[in-house]
Scaffold this motif. Sequence first.
Motif, PDB file in Angstrom:
ATOM      1  N   PRO A  83       0.782  -1.240   0.000  1.00 64.32           N
ATOM      2  CA  PRO A  83       0.000   0.000   0.000  1.00 64.32           C
ATOM      3  C   PRO A  83       0.817   1.296   0.000  1.00 64.32           C
ATOM      4  CG  PRO A  83      -0.142  -1.101   2.123  1.00 64.32           C
ATOM      5  CD  PRO A  83       0.587  -2.017   1.217  1.00 64.32           C
ATOM      6  N   THR A  84       2.126   1.213  -0.124  1.00 61.52           N
ATOM      7  CA  THR A  84       2.858   2.474  -0.287  1.00 61.52           C
ATOM      8  C   THR A  84       2.559   3.052  -1.667  1.00 61.52           C
ATOM      9  OG1 THR A  84       4.703   1.086  -0.917  1.00 61.52           O
ATOM     10  CG2 THR A  84       4.794   2.077   1.275  1.00 61.52           C
ATOM     11  N   SER A  85       2.177   2.173  -2.599  1.00 64.71           N
ATOM     12  CA  SER A  85       1.776   2.657  -3.918  1.00 64.71           C
ATOM     13  C   SER A  85       0.349   3.183  -3.826  1.00 64.71           C
ATOM     14  CB  SER A  85       1.845   1.515  -4.922  1.00 64.71           C
ATOM     15  OG  SER A  85       0.815   1.649  -5.870  1.00 64.71           O
ATOM     16  N   PRO A  86       0.141   4.451  -4.191  1.00 65.16           N
ATOM     17  CA  PRO A  86      -1.218   5.006  -4.081  1.00 65.16           C
ATOM     18  C   PRO A  86      -2.250   4.229  -4.900  1.00 65.16           C
ATOM     19  CG  PRO A  86       0.272   6.548  -5.193  1.00 65.16           C
ATOM     20  CD  PRO A  86       1.123   5.457  -4.658  1.00 65.16           C
ATOM     21  N   MET A  87      -1.810   3.658  -6.014  1.00 60.83           N
ATOM     22  CA  MET A  87      -2.775   2.917  -6.835  1.00 60.83           C
ATOM     23  C   MET A  87      -3.141   1.584  -6.184  1.00 60.83           C
ATOM     24  SD  MET A  87      -3.953   4.585  -9.295  1.00 60.83           S
ATOM     25  CE  MET A  87      -3.808   6.137  -8.470  1.00 60.83           C
ATOM     26  N   ALA A  88      -2.225   1.019  -5.403  1.00 57.72           N
ATOM     27  CA  ALA A  88      -2.569  -0.199  -4.657  1.00 57.72           C
ATOM     28  C   ALA A  88      -3.664   0.140  -3.650  1.00 57.72           C
ATOM     29  CB  ALA A  88      -1.341  -0.748  -3.949  1.00 57.72           C
ATOM     30  N   ASN A 326       6.020  18.236  -7.485  1.00 54.53           N
ATOM     31  CA  ASN A 326       6.976  17.916  -6.436  1.00 54.53           C
ATOM     32  C   ASN A 326       7.871  16.734  -6.779  1.00 54.53           C
ATOM     33  OD1 ASN A 326       5.804  19.932  -4.948  1.00 54.53           O
ATOM     34  ND2 ASN A 326       4.273  18.532  -4.079  1.00 54.53           N
ATOM     35  N   ASP A 327       7.799  16.299  -8.001  1.00 54.47           N
ATOM     36  CA  ASP A 327       8.555  15.093  -8.342  1.00 54.47           C
ATOM     37  C   ASP A 327       9.825  15.455  -9.093  1.00 54.47           C
ATOM     38  OD1 ASP A 327       9.245  12.471  -8.750  1.00 54.47           O
ATOM     39  OD2 ASP A 327       8.230  12.447 -10.695  1.00 54.47           O
ATOM     40  N   SER A 328      10.942  15.058  -8.523  1.00 53.35           N
ATOM     41  CA  SER A 328      12.208  15.368  -9.189  1.00 53.35           C
ATOM     42  C   SER A 328      12.627  14.226 -10.109  1.00 53.35           C
ATOM     43  CB  SER A 328      13.285  15.604  -8.134  1.00 53.35           C
ATOM     44  OG  SER A 328      13.255  14.522  -7.228  1.00 53.35           O
ATOM     45  N   THR A 329      12.140  13.005  -9.807  1.00 62.22           N
ATOM     46  CA  THR A 329      12.605  11.853 -10.592  1.00 62.22           C
ATOM     47  C   THR A 329      11.982  11.806 -11.983  1.00 62.22           C
ATOM     48  OG1 THR A 329      10.839  10.474  -9.791  1.00 62.22           O
ATOM     49  CG2 THR A 329      12.879  10.476  -8.509  1.00 62.22           C
ATOM     50  N   TYR A 335       1.151   2.696 -14.385  1.00 57.10           N
ATOM     51  CA  TYR A 335      -0.024   3.388 -13.869  1.00 57.10           C
ATOM     52  C   TYR A 335      -0.106   4.832 -14.333  1.00 57.10           C
ATOM     53  CZ  TYR A 335      -2.226  -0.174 -11.065  1.00 57.10           C
ATOM     54  OH  TYR A 335      -2.906  -1.279 -10.677  1.00 57.10           O
ATOM     55  N   HIS A 336       1.033   5.478 -14.507  1.00 52.94           N
ATOM     56  CA  HIS A 336       0.992   6.861 -14.987  1.00 52.94           C
ATOM     57  C   HIS A 336       0.304   6.920 -16.341  1.00 52.94           C
ATOM     58  CE1 HIS A 336       4.565   7.110 -12.214  1.00 52.94           C
ATOM     59  NE2 HIS A 336       3.737   8.005 -11.721  1.00 52.94           N
ATOM     60  N   ARG A 337       0.706   5.989 -17.190  1.00 57.11           N
ATOM     61  CA  ARG A 337       0.112   5.973 -18.528  1.00 57.11           C
ATOM     62  C   ARG A 337      -1.350   5.531 -18.465  1.00 57.11           C
ATOM     63  NH1 ARG A 337       5.491   4.714 -19.965  1.00 57.11           N
ATOM     64  NH2 ARG A 337       5.282   2.589 -19.211  1.00 57.11           N
ATOM     65  N   LEU A 415      -0.496  11.958  -5.514  1.00 58.95           N
ATOM     66  CA  LEU A 415       0.543  11.076  -4.974  1.00 58.95           C
ATOM     67  C   LEU A 415       1.182  10.262  -6.098  1.00 58.95           C
ATOM     68  CD1 LEU A 415      -1.203   9.687  -1.768  1.00 58.95           C
ATOM     69  CD2 LEU A 415       0.652  11.335  -1.882  1.00 58.95           C
ATOM     70  N   LEU A 416       0.337   9.759  -6.994  1.00 58.78           N
ATOM     71  CA  LEU A 416       0.828   8.917  -8.084  1.00 58.78           C
ATOM     72  C   LEU A 416       1.783   9.701  -8.978  1.00 58.78           C
ATOM     73  CD1 LEU A 416       0.628   6.320  -9.933  1.00 58.78           C
ATOM     74  CD2 LEU A 416      -1.206   7.514 -11.113  1.00 58.78           C
ATOM     75  N   TYR A 417       1.339  10.870  -9.425  1.00 53.59           N
ATOM     76  CA  TYR A 417       2.152  11.595 -10.413  1.00 53.59           C
ATOM     77  C   TYR A 417       3.355  12.273  -9.783  1.00 53.59           C
ATOM     78  CZ  TYR A 417      -0.952  10.333 -14.081  1.00 53.59           C
ATOM     79  OH  TYR A 417      -1.645   9.599 -14.994  1.00 53.59           O
ATOM     80  N   ASN A 418       3.311  12.494  -8.476  1.00 53.51           N
ATOM     81  CA  ASN A 418       4.486  13.044  -7.819  1.00 53.51           C
ATOM     82  C   ASN A 418       5.416  11.940  -7.328  1.00 53.51           C
ATOM     83  OD1 ASN A 418       4.082  15.850  -8.031  1.00 53.51           O
ATOM     84  ND2 ASN A 418       2.405  15.677  -6.562  1.00 53.51           N
ATOM     85  N   ASN A 419       5.061  10.702  -7.684  1.00 51.46           N
ATOM     86  CA  ASN A 419       5.821   9.540  -7.234  1.00 51.46           C
ATOM     87  C   ASN A 419       6.042   9.547  -5.730  1.00 51.46           C
ATOM     88  OD1 ASN A 419       6.124   8.127  -9.660  1.00 51.46           O
ATOM     89  ND2 ASN A 419       7.632   9.621 -10.339  1.00 51.46           N
ATOM     90  N   GLN A 420       5.012   9.923  -4.997  1.00 52.21           N
ATOM     91  CA  GLN A 420       5.103   9.931  -3.538  1.00 52.21           C
ATOM     92  C   GLN A 420       4.520   8.646  -2.986  1.00 52.21           C
ATOM     93  OE1 GLN A 420       2.963  13.399  -2.427  1.00 52.21           O
ATOM     94  NE2 GLN A 420       4.796  14.680  -2.290  1.00 52.21           N
ATOM     95  N   ASP A 421       5.093   8.194  -1.909  1.00 49.09           N
ATOM     96  CA  ASP A 421       4.565   6.994  -1.266  1.00 49.09           C
ATOM     97  C   ASP A 421       3.346   7.348  -0.420  1.00 49.09           C
ATOM     98  OD1 ASP A 421       6.216   5.244  -2.369  1.00 49.09           O
ATOM     99  OD2 ASP A 421       7.518   4.957  -0.612  1.00 49.09           O
ATOM    100  N   PHE A 422       2.425   6.404  -0.378  1.00 47.84           N
ATOM    101  CA  PHE A 422       1.286   6.545   0.518  1.00 47.84           C
ATOM    102  C   PHE A 422       1.772   6.129   1.906  1.00 47.84           C
ATOM    103  CE2 PHE A 422      -2.629   5.001   2.500  1.00 47.84           C
ATOM    104  CZ  PHE A 422      -3.496   6.026   2.184  1.00 47.84           C
ATOM    105  N   SER A 423       1.427   6.918   2.929  1.00 52.74           N
ATOM    106  CA  SER A 423       1.976   6.599   4.252  1.00 52.74           C
ATOM    107  C   SER A 423       0.868   6.440   5.293  1.00 52.74           C
ATOM    108  CB  SER A 423       2.933   7.709   4.687  1.00 52.74           C
ATOM    109  OG  SER A 423       2.169   8.878   4.930  1.00 52.74           O
ATOM    110  N   GLN A 424       1.273   6.029   6.458  1.00 51.86           N
ATOM    111  CA  GLN A 424       0.310   5.819   7.548  1.00 51.86           C
ATOM    112  C   GLN A 424      -0.537   7.043   7.831  1.00 51.86           C
ATOM    113  OE1 GLN A 424       1.280   3.723  11.298  1.00 51.86           O
ATOM    114  NE2 GLN A 424       3.324   3.619  10.402  1.00 51.86           N
TER     115      GLN A 424
END
Lengths: 470, 468
Positions: A83-88, A326-329, A335-337, A415-424
């Motif tokens: 579940p760190t992946s927002p799409m999960a 906010n995504d530097s990578t 999933y982005h596509r 979260l997905l497009y910024n490649n951020q992890d989903f957190s507690q």
Amino acid sequence: MFSYNLKYELKLLWRSRWIQLLGVLLLVLIGFAVYNGQVKTDQWENSIQTAQQTLKASDAAMVKVLDSVEQGLEVSLAPWLVPTSPMAVGNVHPRVVAKDAQPLSYIATGQSDLFTPYVSPKATGDDFAIEFTEMTSPVQLLFGNFDLAFVIIYLLPLLIIAFSYHVLSAEKERGSLRILMAQPISIRQWVFQKLTLRFLVLSVLVIVAFVAVALGFGLDVWANAPSFFILIALVLTYMLFWFALVFLVNLWVGQSARNAISLLGLWIFFVLLVPSILNQIGSVLYPMPSRTQMIGQMRSLKAEATEKQDEILDNFLRDHPEYAVNDSTQKRNFYHRYVASQQLIRSELEPVVNRYTEQLQKQQDLLGNFKWLSPAIVVQQALNRLAGNSTADFLNYKFQVMGFSETWRNHLMPLLYNNQDFSQEDVPKLPVFQYQPLSSSATSALLVLLGLVVLLFGLGFGFTKRIWAS
Amino acid sequence: MILSTFKKENQGFMRSGRIRIALLTVLLLIAVAFWISSKHYEATNRMYDSAKTSERANWDGQGEKNPHSAAHYGTYAFKPKYPLSLIDQGVDKYVGSSIFLEAHARHEAQFSEAADQTGLARFGNLSPDFILLFIMPLLIILLGYNSFTKEHEMGTITLLRSEGASFYKLALGKWLSLFFPILVITSLLFLGAGLVLSQLPDYGVFQWSALGDLYGVYLVYYIIFTNLVLFISAKSKRSGVSLVLSLSLWILSCLALPKAASNVAGHLHPYPTRQEFAAEVLKDKENGLDGHNPWNKKAQTLQAEVLAEYGVDSLHQLPFNFDAYRMQKSEEHEAEIYYKHYDKLKEQYRKQAEVYDGLAMVSPYLATRFLSMSLAHTDYATHWGFADAAEQYRVATQAFLNGNFAENSKYGEWGYRADADFWKELPPFEYDPPELSTIVSQNQRKLWVMALWCIGSFALLLFTTKKL
């Protein structure tokens, strides 16, 4: 004369056991119907409750996994389920989007046997393909339900007809009409008084039966007193309509058997024919587009979108720069596509999908304009609305589901497009759905019914004068 | 005596304005219902054809692609309408007509017509089966409720007695005269339907024999009603009473009992909700072989077995793509899970059907309703047949795709793409509804119930009244 008539009539009804018979019959019919409605409503509510509990448990499990991941521990889950992946989160932990049962749901099944109590739209699912229909045996749907609405709309008029089709003709056939005519009262007045009493008797029986059943099943009548009064008012005006018809037929027709035939003809006309003809006209005027065709369009769009998914993603990000600030990578994966393609397909299919609700709305409007053609339709619609199970209620629910589905997606997309992890910490912030029921009003239904009743009694008092005079 | 009663009664029918109006109304309703039904039929089948062609075109034109991507893109199975649905629409509008077939999951048929209709549709459709099942019995009641009572009321019973007429002969005459107009209308209706169906080119597998059986079922249904109406008329003293009694019978057997039966069957043998069903399937799936998850316990066992069988120590050394092989094994395993759960559902319905069969002993409507739907291929069993065929096709399609993937690529080679022509090799989906003989043997119990009703009602009419 009036009080004498009342007393005499009441005694007669009691001694001929009509009152007892009707009382028992109503008690049994209403009892069985309310029981059926109650069972359905309980199942509906239980199903939602179980789902909420399951969701709670799965959320707790998700928090545990997130905790382990955040502490750098290994988890025994396939990578795409972590579940760190927002799409999960969006797909594996969808929310429960439930259409809560309304206080009077048990009075009319309406459309509720066709649909599920709740759905759980996924973040990357197809909104237009959300399965709202319930897994029921179609045979059950074909036969329909023995609910309170059925007893009121179909059976109650028949009881009225059987109870009073020969109020006047029986006197004629027995030969007692002559004595009656020697009395200082007009025949019309006499029939009217007789029917008024019968109406009162039946009303009392219906109310008593309903209250007895409600108490028997432990239904909270007082908490919903206003709706309950509306229900009673609807039933009584509907009964009044049938008594008005009985009044007219008694005055106009003559022989008992002919009266019965005429009244039953009217019953078939109002309860069976007008609804099915109106329904047919609705679907001819505003035909539903074919669902198979919709599938075809959806498939072609999907095939196209798959081919051009890189291009679609580029365009999407250009249109939504806020998603990737906010995504530097700038890492892009499946999933982005996919989410971008889904977004495009959704917007292109929107007019196609909206057509179904538009057509349904138009059919419903047509029905609204012509429902006065049959009081059975008026009452069915009003009862379904009162129960929160009408077409309008389910349309409203569907709109809210679509809205929530959008909220759900939009909540996770940044979260997905910024490649951020989903957190507690994100778990308590997840959106929660709350169903907003339509407010139901039976005023128009009551007015239509009363209008019809006044019209019929007016006809009875106005036109029969000439018939009797001649 | 029989003949003269027959003549006299039919003349009576023709001279009564009330009956003429009723007959005309019924004929008009039948005509309208047929017209609507045939329009609906044509439109549905046109859509079916175009959807089938365009879906196949989508499938064939996928271009170079990984077979497993194609498996997820999936395809659709569409359900056609069968010729006799023109007469009986059965449960068709309550079941979906398209099933999405993809990897890893069995889907339900989607998009039932009823879900796209207003609440008004629940009153019933103006379709031929509505007329045949509900209105025709009413016509019998209208024509026959006073068959005997009028003789009492007009005093002609004394004349009949004085002529020494026997009840049997009079009853037979009355029976024939009541049944005759019904026979004429029904025959015209079925003959018309047969001619229409055999003329139109796209009406698929139309069989006169199936239509004939359907005709027979309805005639027996009307015979039962004729007997019961005449029985009530013979036993009642007044026409009004006879009418009210006959009508109560109609309401009970055609309206109230089926609804009550539906509720009782649902209470006793409930279906799971869609979500409960999905959750049960998921639970079984989680304990089983996951085609996409090499860390899955069952997947590890499979891996060890295959390595041992081929005598190699790494998946790369296998002569085929183990990823695809594992997916296929998982597919077969999951198909089993689905079969298991759908069998449970079928078992629930079988029990519900027993409730209906039991109540058919009380209501001839129920037996007729079910027989008619079966013969018209619009019953639940035909829908199950279609859904099962679609599932078999789905499993076969997965084998076809995974087979190609396994044979033509190496372990871990997810970038493999099958030729653009490969998709055309997949055979099309076919479903043939059950044969007439199968339907008859499946519905034996209902046929017996009908026969019992027929004989029983005749006995009731002829043997309970001896004297005029």
